[in-house]
Design an enzyme around this catalytic site. Structure first.
Site: not given
Ligand SMILES: *Cc1c(COP(=O)(O)O)cnc(C)c1O
Length: 444
Positions: A153, A248, A276
C-alpha cells in the site's frame, strides 16, 4: 485490570449513539474506511481519549491499543513532551505559509539519521509523499510506467489503487472506479518477493519504466518480510534499466531503528518516503533523496508539488519532539523484545488451541495470519481465514485488547507497552483462542 477479567465493564451505549450520528453525516461514519470495522463486524469504536498504550472509549471502557494510529503513535498517546511542544507552538501561531526554522530542524534530524536523504520535502500525508515521489521519478526519467507490488500500500493516489493490500483488501476492492483506465494501465503489479516477475515486466516494457516502488518490509498485507535477495535484486534491476527505486518507508521509517531500514537490508533507494512516526501523531510526511534528484522539484526544477499547510509548525514541533525521544539508548531493543514475547506467547497459545496460523514478525511489527501455509506475498496472505481473524479480533476487543480491525494489517508494539500489557494480552488471547477452538471443533 487483572489479566483474566473477561469483558468490557460498560455497555457501549454512548459509543453506539455517537456512531449512529456519525453514520448520518460522515461517509460510513468514518474518515478512513478500515475504521468502519466492516471486515471484522461488531460496532466501530468511538474513542474519547488516549494515554500511553491505552485508549478510552466514549463509555469509559479502557482498551489496550495495538493499532497505535497505524503505527504513528510509537511513543504512545498524549506523550508529555509532544503534547507540551504542540501546546507551546499553539501559543505562537499554527501556520504561516512561509518557512520556519522548525522545518530546518526536523529536516536536519531526519537527514542526519538517514544520510542518503540529502534533500527533503515535507508534505502532509503519506499519500502525498509517494504520489510526489512517483511524479518526480516520471519527471526525471521522462518515462510513464511504474512497477509496484501486489499487496503493498502506498496511499490512495490514483496510480496505487490496484492490488493495493490493506484497506482495499479488507473491502475486497481489486480495482477502484474513478481511476482512469489509461492511468491504471501505467501501473504494473508484480507479486512481492518475486524477482523473475520484475525481470519480466522490465523486459516487456523496455525503457518505459520510471520507477519501482516498494515497501522494504511489507506491512499492509499483514507483515511480510522481503526474502534474502529481493530488495538487492530490485536495486540492481532498476539501476540496470535506468529506473529509479522508491522505497516507501511510511511505516518502517523510525519504526525498527532510529532512521531507515535500508542500511539494515543492504540497499540505498533513489527516493525514500516517510510519514506516520516522523509527525509524532500530527499530519506530516516527506519524500527525499539525492540532491541532484530532488533539485528537479519546484522551485528549483519543473516538477511541481506544493502544499498550503506543508511543513506546518505544529506538526514540525510534534515531529521534533518525537524524534528526540526515539534516540534513547535501548528503546528499539526493548520494543523488539516485548514484541517477541508477544509473538512467542501467541504462537504457543495458537498451538495449544490447535488453530493453524502463521505469525510473521520483525521488530515491533507482527501479524497473525490464520492459515496453515507460510505467507510470503499477497496471494498467500489472501488465503488466510478472514472470518476466523474477525472472530479473534472481536474476542480480543471484548477483553479490552484492540488489534487492527483487519487480517491485512500489523500489530504495533510501542515504546510505552509494558511486560504487564503483554501478559494481559496473552491471557486474553488464550481465552479467545480457546473459545474459537471450542466453537469450531478444532480440538476435541
Ligand atoms: C500509511 C501508508 C501510506 C499512506 O499514508 P497516509 O498518511 O495514510 O496517506 C503510504 N505508504 C505506506 C507504506 C503506508 O503504510
Amino acid at each position: 485490570m487483572s489479566a483474566t477479567e473477561p469483558r468490557l465493564k460498560r455497555e457501549r451505549k454512548c459509543s453506539r449513539e455517537i456512531f449512529e450520528r456519525a453514520e448520518k453525516i460522515l461517509v460510513g461514519g468514518v474518515n478512513s474506511p478500515v475504521r468502519a470495522f466492516r471486515s471484522v463486524g461488531g460496532e466501530p469504536l468511538i474513542i474519547q481519549r488516549g494515554s500511553g498504550a491505552h485508549l478510552y472509549d466514549a463509555d469509559g471502557n479502557e482498551l489496550l491499543d495495538y493499532v497505535c494510529s497505524w503505527g504513528a503513535m510509537i511513543l504512545g498517546h498524549a506523550n508529555p513532551a509532544i503534547s507540551a511542544a504542540i501546546a507551546d507552538q499553539a501559543q505562537n501561531g499554527t501556520s504561516f505559509g512561509v518557512t520556519t526554522e522548525l522545518e530546518v530542524e526536523l529536516a536536519t534530524l531526519i537527514t542526519q539519521a538517514i544520510p542518503f536523504i540529502e534533500k527533503i520535502r515535507f508534505v502532509s500525508s503519506g499519500t502525498e509523499a509517494t504520489m510526489s515521489a512517483v511524479r518526480l521519478a516520471r519527471g526525471v526519467t521522462k518515462r510513464d510506467f511504474i512497477v509496484k507490488f501486489e499487496g503493498c500500500y502506498h496511499g490512495h493516489a490514483d496510480s496505487f489503487l490496484s492490488q493495493a493490500g490493506s484497506g482495499l483488501a479488507t473491502m475486497g476492492i481489486a480495482e477502484c472506479p474513478g481511476v482512469p483506465q489509461a492511468l491504471a494501465a501505467l501501473t504494473l503489479n508484480v507479486p512481492y518477493n518475486d524477482l523473475p516477475s520484475v525481470e519480466r515486466v522490465f523486459a516487456e516494457n523496455k525503457d518505459k519504466i520510471a520507477a519501482v516502488i516498494v515497501e522494504p518490509i511489507a506491512a499492509n498485507m499483514g507483515v511480510v518480510s522481503p526474502s534474502m535477495d529481493f530488495l538487492k535484486g530490485l536495486r540492481q534491476i532498476s539501476q540496470h534499466n535506468g529506473a529509479l527505486l522508491i522505497v516507501d518507508e511510511v511505516i518502517t521509517g523510525f519504526r525498527l531503528r532510529y532512521g531507515s531500514v535500508q542500511d539494515m537490508l543492504g540497499i540505498v533507494a533513489d527516493l525514500t518516503t516517510l510519514g506516520k512516526i516522523i509527525g509524532g501523531g500530527v499530519p506530516v510526511a516527506a519524500y527525499g533523496g539525492r540532491a541532484e534528484l530532488m533539485n528537479h522539484v519546484a522551485p528549483l526544477g519543473p516538477v511541481y508539488q506544493a502544499g498550503t499547510l506543508a511543513g506546518n509548525p505544529l506538526a514540525m514541533r510534534a515531529g521534533i519532539a518525537a524524534l528526540k525521544q526515539l534516540t534513547k539508548p535501548g528503546l528499539y531493543d526493548e520494543m523488539a523484545q516485548l514484541a517477541q514475547r508477544l509473538v512467542l506467547g501467541l504462537r504457543s497459545e495458537l498451538e495449544e488451541a490447535g488453530i493453524p496460523a502463521q505469525i510473521n514478525a520483525i521488530g515491533s511489527l507482527s501479524t497473525v495470519f490464520f492459515t496453515a501455509e507460510p505467507v510470503r506475498n499477497y496471494g498467500d496472505a489472501k488465503r488466510s481465514d478472514t472470518k476466523r481473524y474477525a472472530r479473534f479480533f472481536r474476542e480480543m476487543l471484548d477483553r479490552g485488547i484492540f488489534l487492527a480491525p483487519s487480517q491485512f494489517e500489523a500489530v504495533f508494539v510501542s515504546a510505552v507497552h509494558t511486560s504487564a500489557d503483554i501478559a494481559r494480552t496473552l491471557a486474553a488471547a488464550r481465552e479467545s483462542l480457546q473459545a474459537i477452538a471450542a466453537d469450531s471443533g478444532v480440538k476435541s
